[in-house]
Design a protein around this motif. Structure first.
Motif, PDB file in Angstrom:
ATOM      1  N   GLY A  19       6.812 -26.584   4.226  1.00  0.00           N
ATOM      2  CA  GLY A  19       6.817 -26.937   5.644  1.00  0.00           C
ATOM      3  C   GLY A  19       5.976 -28.121   6.044  1.00  0.00           C
ATOM      4  O   GLY A  19       5.756 -28.341   7.232  1.00  0.00           O
ATOM      5  N   TYR A  51       1.372 -27.809  18.478  1.00  0.00           N
ATOM      6  CA  TYR A  51       1.115 -27.144  17.204  1.00  0.00           C
ATOM      7  C   TYR A  51      -0.357 -27.273  16.852  1.00  0.00           C
ATOM      8  O   TYR A  51      -0.972 -28.321  17.122  1.00  0.00           O
ATOM      9  CB  TYR A  51       1.926 -27.793  16.071  1.00  0.00           C
ATOM     10  CG  TYR A  51       3.400 -27.567  16.149  1.00  0.00           C
ATOM     11  CD1 TYR A  51       3.990 -26.460  15.544  1.00  0.00           C
ATOM     12  CD2 TYR A  51       4.221 -28.462  16.828  1.00  0.00           C
ATOM     13  CE1 TYR A  51       5.364 -26.253  15.610  1.00  0.00           C
ATOM     14  CE2 TYR A  51       5.593 -28.270  16.898  1.00  0.00           C
ATOM     15  CZ  TYR A  51       6.149 -27.160  16.292  1.00  0.00           C
ATOM     16  OH  TYR A  51       7.505 -26.969  16.359  1.00  0.00           O
ATOM     17  N   GLY A  69       2.578 -22.451  11.699  1.00  0.00           N
ATOM     18  CA  GLY A  69       3.881 -21.930  12.111  1.00  0.00           C
ATOM     19  C   GLY A  69       5.063 -22.644  11.474  1.00  0.00           C
ATOM     20  O   GLY A  69       6.192 -22.202  11.604  1.00  0.00           O
ATOM     21  N   VAL A  70       4.803 -23.754  10.801  1.00  0.00           N
ATOM     22  CA  VAL A  70       5.857 -24.472  10.085  1.00  0.00           C
ATOM     23  C   VAL A  70       5.586 -24.230   8.604  1.00  0.00           C
ATOM     24  O   VAL A  70       4.691 -24.840   8.022  1.00  0.00           O
ATOM     25  CB  VAL A  70       5.854 -25.981  10.422  1.00  0.00           C
ATOM     26  CG1 VAL A  70       6.975 -26.697   9.690  1.00  0.00           C
ATOM     27  CG2 VAL A  70       5.973 -26.193  11.927  1.00  0.00           C
ATOM     28  N   GLN A  71       6.375 -23.306   8.020  1.00  0.00           N
ATOM     29  CA  GLN A  71       6.055 -22.848   6.662  1.00  0.00           C
ATOM     30  C   GLN A  71       7.173 -23.076   5.650  1.00  0.00           C
ATOM     31  O   GLN A  71       6.981 -22.824   4.466  1.00  0.00           O
ATOM     32  CB  GLN A  71       5.699 -21.358   6.698  1.00  0.00           C
ATOM     33  CG  GLN A  71       4.510 -21.088   7.589  1.00  0.00           C
ATOM     34  CD  GLN A  71       4.287 -19.606   7.838  1.00  0.00           C
ATOM     35  OE1 GLN A  71       5.174 -18.790   7.652  1.00  0.00           O
ATOM     36  NE2 GLN A  71       3.089 -19.280   8.275  1.00  0.00           N
ATOM     37  N   THR A  72       8.322 -23.534   6.100  1.00  0.00           N
ATOM     38  CA  THR A  72       9.438 -23.751   5.177  1.00  0.00           C
ATOM     39  C   THR A  72       9.977 -25.163   5.343  1.00  0.00           C
ATOM     40  O   THR A  72       9.777 -25.806   6.382  1.00  0.00           O
ATOM     41  CB  THR A  72      10.586 -22.754   5.437  1.00  0.00           C
ATOM     42  OG1 THR A  72      11.176 -23.050   6.708  1.00  0.00           O
ATOM     43  CG2 THR A  72      10.102 -21.304   5.391  1.00  0.00           C
ATOM     44  N   GLU A  74      13.018 -25.888   5.785  1.00  0.00           N
ATOM     45  CA  GLU A  74      14.016 -25.858   6.867  1.00  0.00           C
ATOM     46  C   GLU A  74      13.354 -26.038   8.231  1.00  0.00           C
ATOM     47  O   GLU A  74      13.864 -26.763   9.088  1.00  0.00           O
ATOM     48  CB  GLU A  74      14.817 -24.548   6.838  1.00  0.00           C
ATOM     49  CG  GLU A  74      15.714 -24.384   5.627  1.00  0.00           C
ATOM     50  CD  GLU A  74      14.960 -23.878   4.378  1.00  0.00           C
ATOM     51  OE1 GLU A  74      15.540 -23.987   3.295  1.00  0.00           O
ATOM     52  OE2 GLU A  74      13.806 -23.416   4.494  1.00  0.00           O
ATOM     53  N   GLN A  75      12.208 -25.382   8.433  1.00  0.00           N
ATOM     54  CA  GLN A  75      11.488 -25.543   9.697  1.00  0.00           C
ATOM     55  C   GLN A  75      10.995 -26.986   9.851  1.00  0.00           C
ATOM     56  O   GLN A  75      11.074 -27.565  10.935  1.00  0.00           O
ATOM     57  CB  GLN A  75      10.304 -24.570   9.757  1.00  0.00           C
ATOM     58  CG  GLN A  75      10.707 -23.125   9.912  1.00  0.00           C
ATOM     59  CD  GLN A  75       9.519 -22.190   9.776  1.00  0.00           C
ATOM     60  OE1 GLN A  75       8.650 -22.382   8.942  1.00  0.00           O
ATOM     61  NE2 GLN A  75       9.497 -21.166  10.628  1.00  0.00           N
ATOM     62  N   ALA A  76      10.507 -27.568   8.777  1.00  0.00           N
ATOM     63  CA  ALA A  76      10.018 -28.950   8.822  1.00  0.00           C
ATOM     64  C   ALA A  76      11.162 -29.918   9.088  1.00  0.00           C
ATOM     65  O   ALA A  76      11.005 -30.871   9.863  1.00  0.00           O
ATOM     66  CB  ALA A  76       9.308 -29.298   7.518  1.00  0.00           C
ATOM     67  N   GLU A  77      12.311 -29.690   8.473  1.00  0.00           N
ATOM     68  CA  GLU A  77      13.453 -30.591   8.667  1.00  0.00           C
ATOM     69  C   GLU A  77      13.909 -30.637  10.118  1.00  0.00           C
ATOM     70  O   GLU A  77      14.393 -31.660  10.592  1.00  0.00           O
ATOM     71  CB  GLU A  77      14.614 -30.187   7.753  1.00  0.00           C
ATOM     72  CG  GLU A  77      14.377 -30.578   6.309  1.00  0.00           C
ATOM     73  CD  GLU A  77      15.430 -30.058   5.351  1.00  0.00           C
ATOM     74  OE1 GLU A  77      16.171 -29.095   5.698  1.00  0.00           O
ATOM     75  OE2 GLU A  77      15.507 -30.602   4.234  1.00  0.00           O
ATOM     76  N   ARG A  78      13.730 -29.548  10.857  1.00  0.00           N
ATOM     77  CA  ARG A  78      14.106 -29.540  12.284  1.00  0.00           C
ATOM     78  C   ARG A  78      13.188 -30.435  13.127  1.00  0.00           C
ATOM     79  O   ARG A  78      13.532 -30.788  14.246  1.00  0.00           O
ATOM     80  CB  ARG A  78      14.103 -28.117  12.819  1.00  0.00           C
ATOM     81  CG  ARG A  78      15.291 -27.291  12.344  1.00  0.00           C
ATOM     82  CD  ARG A  78      15.438 -25.997  13.122  1.00  0.00           C
ATOM     83  NE  ARG A  78      14.422 -25.012  12.798  1.00  0.00           N
ATOM     84  CZ  ARG A  78      14.535 -24.068  11.862  1.00  0.00           C
ATOM     85  NH1 ARG A  78      15.639 -23.977  11.158  1.00  0.00           N
ATOM     86  NH2 ARG A  78      13.570 -23.218  11.637  1.00  0.00           N
ATOM     87  N   LEU A  79      12.037 -30.776  12.576  1.00  0.00           N
ATOM     88  CA  LEU A  79      11.071 -31.600  13.305  1.00  0.00           C
ATOM     89  C   LEU A  79      11.169 -33.086  12.951  1.00  0.00           C
ATOM     90  O   LEU A  79      10.515 -33.922  13.575  1.00  0.00           O
ATOM     91  CB  LEU A  79       9.650 -31.093  13.045  1.00  0.00           C
ATOM     92  CG  LEU A  79       9.401 -29.648  13.475  1.00  0.00           C
ATOM     93  CD1 LEU A  79       7.989 -29.211  13.065  1.00  0.00           C
ATOM     94  CD2 LEU A  79       9.615 -29.466  14.968  1.00  0.00           C
TER      95      LEU A  79
END
Length: 174
Positions: A19, A51, A69-72, A74-79
Motif C-alpha cells: 500500500g 490520512y 489505512g492504505v495497506q494493499t 489495490e488501495q494504493a492504486e486508487r490514490l
C-alpha cells in the motif's frame, strides 16, 4: 491571496505490495511531509481525504509514502493521480525571497519590457540552479532561476518579472 492548501506532490504509482505510494514531489524537501503527522489527498473532483502519515522515505527524486489505512496495492492504486496537500498554515515558513515550487507553477512570466512569455508549467532541478519551463503560444522556454534573470516574483498578482540575457531567447521565437 494564497490558497489554504499547499500542494506538495502527486501520487504517480503504487509502490510494492503493502500500500505504499510513490509521490513525485513539488516541494523542495521531503522534511515538509516527514514532519507532518497528517496529509490530505486531493482527487480529480477536488475532494480532500485526510490520512495519517506512517512513514516517508526518499527514493531518488521521488518519495515513498505509507499512509495509515492504505495497506494493499489495490488501495494504493486508487490514490494514483491524487495531489498530496497540507494546510498552508502547517507548512514551515520560508526565508525571504524563497518560494514553494507549487506557488510558482502557473505564474505568468513577463519581461522587463512588458512582453508576456507564457506560464511556468514545470520546475527542473539541476545541479547549479533550478530551471523554469515556460510555455507560451506554441513555444517553450527554459529560464534559469537565478537573481540575474528573475527580477521579481509577485505571488499576489501571479507574475514573475524576468530580465532576458543576450542570446537567451531567439529573436524569432519572441
Amino acid at each position: 491571496m494564497a490558497p489554504p492548501y499547499l500542494v506538495l506532490g502527486k501520487a504517480v504509482k503504487a509502490w510494492g505490495l503493502k500500500g505504499e505510494l510513490k509521490v513525485q514531489p513539488y516541494a523542495d524537501s521531503i522534511t515538509i511531509t516527514a514532519g507532518s503527522s497528517t496529509v490530505s489527498l486531493k482527487g480529480t473532483g477536488g475532494d480532500l481525504v485526510e490520512y495519517a502519515v506512517e512513514r516517508v522515505r526518499q527514493a531518488g527524486q521521488a518519495w515513498i509514502l505509507q499512509l495509515r489505512g492504505v495497506q494493499t496495492i489495490e488501495q494504493a492504486e486508487r490514490l494514483v493521480g491524487c495531489e498530496l496537500v497540507i494546510l498552508r498554515s502547517a507548512a514551515p515558513s520560508l526565508p525571504e525571497g524563497t518560494y514553494y515550487q507549487a506557488d510558482l507553477i502557473g505564474l505568468l512570466v513577463v519581461t522587463e519590457e512588458g512582453r508576456e512569455l507564457g506560464r511556468i508549467v514545470e520546475i527542473l532541478e539541476t545541479g547549479a540552479n533550478d530551471v523554469y519551463v515556460v510555455h507560451g503560444e506554441g513555444v517553450e522556454w527554459l529560464l534559469p532561476a537565478t537573481k540575474e534573470v528573475v527580477k521579481k516574483i509577485d505571488l499576489a498578482r501571479a507574475i514573475m518579472l524576468v530580465h532576458l540575457l543576450e542570446g537567451m531567447i531567439e529573436a524569432e521565437a519572441v
